[in-house]
Design a protein around this motif. Sequence first.
Motif, PDB file in Angstrom:
ATOM      1  N   PRO A  35       0.824  -1.213   0.000  1.00 51.22           N
ATOM      2  CA  PRO A  35       0.000   0.000   0.000  1.00 51.22           C
ATOM      3  C   PRO A  35       0.860   1.267   0.000  1.00 51.22           C
ATOM      4  O   PRO A  35       2.026   1.251   0.414  1.00 51.22           O
ATOM      5  CB  PRO A  35      -0.798  -0.122   1.296  1.00 51.22           C
ATOM      6  N   TYR A  36       0.278   2.352  -0.479  1.00 51.50           N
ATOM      7  CA  TYR A  36       0.929   3.654  -0.414  1.00 51.50           C
ATOM      8  C   TYR A  36       1.229   3.980   1.057  1.00 51.50           C
ATOM      9  O   TYR A  36       0.410   3.713   1.927  1.00 51.50           O
ATOM     10  CB  TYR A  36      -0.010   4.725  -1.004  1.00 51.50           C
ATOM     11  N   PRO A  37       2.418   4.533   1.347  1.00 45.52           N
ATOM     12  CA  PRO A  37       3.437   5.076   0.444  1.00 45.52           C
ATOM     13  C   PRO A  37       4.562   4.111   0.106  1.00 45.52           C
ATOM     14  O   PRO A  37       5.563   4.544  -0.479  1.00 45.52           O
ATOM     15  CB  PRO A  37       3.993   6.232   1.276  1.00 45.52           C
ATOM     16  N   LEU A  38       4.456   2.834   0.462  1.00 41.73           N
ATOM     17  CA  LEU A  38       5.554   1.902   0.257  1.00 41.73           C
ATOM     18  C   LEU A  38       5.919   1.805  -1.227  1.00 41.73           C
ATOM     19  O   LEU A  38       5.053   1.621  -2.080  1.00 41.73           O
ATOM     20  CB  LEU A  38       5.178   0.526   0.802  1.00 41.73           C
ATOM     21  N   GLY A  39       7.207   1.949  -1.498  1.00 45.36           N
ATOM     22  CA  GLY A  39       7.698   1.848  -2.861  1.00 45.36           C
ATOM     23  C   GLY A  39       7.486   3.077  -3.720  1.00 45.36           C
ATOM     24  O   GLY A  39       7.790   3.060  -4.917  1.00 45.36           O
ATOM     25  N   ARG A  40       7.003   4.160  -3.127  1.00 40.39           N
ATOM     26  CA  ARG A  40       6.660   5.346  -3.919  1.00 40.39           C
ATOM     27  C   ARG A  40       7.614   6.518  -3.674  1.00 40.39           C
ATOM     28  O   ARG A  40       7.217   7.680  -3.758  1.00 40.39           O
ATOM     29  CB  ARG A  40       5.224   5.783  -3.596  1.00 40.39           C
ATOM     30  N   CYS A  41       8.895   6.210  -3.429  1.00 36.70           N
ATOM     31  CA  CYS A  41       9.821   7.294  -3.111  1.00 36.70           C
ATOM     32  C   CYS A  41      10.029   8.232  -4.299  1.00 36.70           C
ATOM     33  O   CYS A  41      10.208   9.440  -4.114  1.00 36.70           O
ATOM     34  CB  CYS A  41      11.153   6.750  -2.615  1.00 36.70           C
ATOM     35  N   LEU A  42       9.990   7.711  -5.524  1.00 31.61           N
ATOM     36  CA  LEU A  42      10.179   8.577  -6.696  1.00 31.61           C
ATOM     37  C   LEU A  42       9.035   9.564  -6.841  1.00 31.61           C
ATOM     38  O   LEU A  42       9.254  10.779  -6.984  1.00 31.61           O
ATOM     39  CB  LEU A  42      10.301   7.732  -7.966  1.00 31.61           C
ATOM     40  N   GLU A  43       7.806   9.057  -6.778  1.00 33.51           N
ATOM     41  CA  GLU A  43       6.648   9.937  -6.947  1.00 33.51           C
ATOM     42  C   GLU A  43       6.579  10.988  -5.836  1.00 33.51           C
ATOM     43  O   GLU A  43       6.293  12.164  -6.095  1.00 33.51           O
ATOM     44  CB  GLU A  43       5.363   9.115  -6.968  1.00 33.51           C
ATOM     45  N   ILE A  44       6.849  10.562  -4.613  1.00 37.17           N
ATOM     46  CA  ILE A  44       6.784  11.489  -3.480  1.00 37.17           C
ATOM     47  C   ILE A  44       7.902  12.518  -3.573  1.00 37.17           C
ATOM     48  O   ILE A  44       7.676  13.720  -3.386  1.00 37.17           O
ATOM     49  CB  ILE A  44       6.838  10.719  -2.151  1.00 37.17           C
ATOM     50  N   ARG A  45       9.126  12.061  -3.860  1.00 37.66           N
ATOM     51  CA  ARG A  45      10.251  12.988  -3.975  1.00 37.66           C
ATOM     52  C   ARG A  45       9.986  14.032  -5.047  1.00 37.66           C
ATOM     53  O   ARG A  45      10.190  15.240  -4.842  1.00 37.66           O
ATOM     54  CB  ARG A  45      11.522  12.207  -4.283  1.00 37.66           C
ATOM     55  N   ASP A  46       9.504  13.597  -6.220  1.00 40.48           N
ATOM     56  CA  ASP A  46       9.275  14.542  -7.315  1.00 40.48           C
ATOM     57  C   ASP A  46       8.172  15.545  -6.973  1.00 40.48           C
ATOM     58  O   ASP A  46       8.284  16.739  -7.273  1.00 40.48           O
ATOM     59  CB  ASP A  46       8.915  13.793  -8.593  1.00 40.48           C
ATOM     60  N   ALA A  47       7.099  15.063  -6.350  1.00 38.25           N
ATOM     61  CA  ALA A  47       6.007  15.975  -5.972  1.00 38.25           C
ATOM     62  C   ALA A  47       6.461  16.951  -4.895  1.00 38.25           C
ATOM     63  O   ALA A  47       6.113  18.149  -4.931  1.00 38.25           O
ATOM     64  CB  ALA A  47       4.805  15.167  -5.480  1.00 38.25           C
ATOM     65  N   GLN A  90      17.260   4.843  -3.381  1.00 37.74           N
ATOM     66  CA  GLN A  90      16.560   5.959  -2.754  1.00 37.74           C
ATOM     67  C   GLN A  90      16.556   7.172  -3.669  1.00 37.74           C
ATOM     68  O   GLN A  90      17.567   7.518  -4.293  1.00 37.74           O
ATOM     69  CB  GLN A  90      17.214   6.322  -1.421  1.00 37.74           C
ATOM     70  N   ASN A  91      15.403   7.802  -3.753  1.00 40.10           N
ATOM     71  CA  ASN A  91      15.241   9.107  -4.389  1.00 40.10           C
ATOM     72  C   ASN A  91      15.145  10.154  -3.299  1.00 40.10           C
ATOM     73  O   ASN A  91      14.271  10.068  -2.429  1.00 40.10           O
ATOM     74  CB  ASN A  91      13.958   9.136  -5.239  1.00 40.10           C
ATOM     75  N   ALA A  92      16.020  11.108  -3.313  1.00 36.67           N
ATOM     76  CA  ALA A  92      16.060  12.111  -2.254  1.00 36.67           C
ATOM     77  C   ALA A  92      16.448  13.456  -2.865  1.00 36.67           C
ATOM     78  O   ALA A  92      16.411  13.637  -4.085  1.00 36.67           O
ATOM     79  CB  ALA A  92      17.040  11.696  -1.162  1.00 36.67           C
ATOM     80  N   MET A  93      16.814  14.407  -1.995  1.00 41.00           N
ATOM     81  CA  MET A  93      17.278  15.726  -2.418  1.00 41.00           C
ATOM     82  C   MET A  93      18.533  16.068  -1.646  1.00 41.00           C
ATOM     83  O   MET A  93      18.749  15.590  -0.533  1.00 41.00           O
ATOM     84  CB  MET A  93      16.214  16.798  -2.157  1.00 41.00           C
ATOM     85  N   VAL A  94      19.333  16.917  -2.237  1.00 41.74           N
ATOM     86  CA  VAL A  94      20.544  17.403  -1.587  1.00 41.74           C
ATOM     87  C   VAL A  94      20.637  18.902  -1.799  1.00 41.74           C
ATOM     88  O   VAL A  94      20.359  19.411  -2.908  1.00 41.74           O
ATOM     89  CB  VAL A  94      21.803  16.715  -2.163  1.00 41.74           C
ATOM     90  N   VAL A  95      20.998  19.616  -0.732  1.00 46.99           N
ATOM     91  CA  VAL A  95      21.332  21.033  -0.850  1.00 46.99           C
ATOM     92  C   VAL A  95      22.627  21.243  -0.075  1.00 46.99           C
ATOM     93  O   VAL A  95      22.673  21.034   1.138  1.00 46.99           O
ATOM     94  CB  VAL A  95      20.194  21.957  -0.345  1.00 46.99           C
ATOM     95  N   GLY A  96      23.683  21.583  -0.801  1.00 43.65           N
ATOM     96  CA  GLY A  96      24.971  21.733  -0.153  1.00 43.65           C
ATOM     97  C   GLY A  96      25.404  20.447   0.511  1.00 43.65           C
ATOM     98  O   GLY A  96      25.473  19.388  -0.121  1.00 43.65           O
TER      99      GLY A  96
END
Length: 262
Positions: A35-47, A90-96
């Motif tokens: 079930p959501y959010p399992l496996g949805r790191c790409l969609e969540i990260r992009d949104a 993992q899909n994530a974000m980086v700043v500095g």
Amino acid sequence: MTLKDIDSLERELANLRLQVDLLLAPKCTSLSNKPYPLGRCLEIRDAMFKLIEQHLHNDPSALSPMRQYMQKTNMPLTKVWGSLRDEYFQNAMVVGKWYIDCANDTVNANKPRIEIKPLAESGFSAIQSFEQFVKIAQSYWQVSVYKNSVFPALAPYLPLICKNKHGTVWLAAANDDTIKMAMDSNFSLSERILKQLPEPPDSLLSSWQLSTKSHSKARDELLSHSGDPIDYCREYQHANLATNIEFRNRVVRAFISIPKMP
């Protein structure tokens, strides 16, 4: 950023994540029976990335710790994909020097939605080889991995075939990062992994090729080429295709046209 800044930013991002969940949960039904959010790191990260950029642009009071840090360091917020402790992708974000995971609960739903850590302490790293990718995929996705003998002309860019326990198969690793990794190595990393992997089952090979031939959108002749995928790596090396973006884009378009199996 100070600990106080991190706490404040985590709370703001958690509120934004609630907005994203309201948007995505009805659309993203279960993935591989999870079930959501399992496996949805790409969609969540992009949104989340889109929503963060909107707030940074439109609301001067929003996300002030991040805004101030970005202004002070002149560092942008960027999307990243890679390995987390070699346990999963993992899909994530980086700043500095900061790692920001807005989909921290997509493997274990009991974890906090948001995690912010110094990048050096996060366990996050870029994928450096196809061997590393295969190791993570086998344990995280529970897949069998074969050499791409089904579409050997694509194998220098997409050397892997994954098959999960439900019988679903796909080419890997179909993203900009791993395609660039293959090209940056002049396809030597693709050649190396192809030498190590087993051939796909005959039934998989024949059924996928037959399905592709009958599929109206899969018309690129690259998909009908036969031969040894290792030979294509060497052919593309000699033809200097590792720097040919036009051919790279043709390979991607051919990949997109492949019918899903099963």
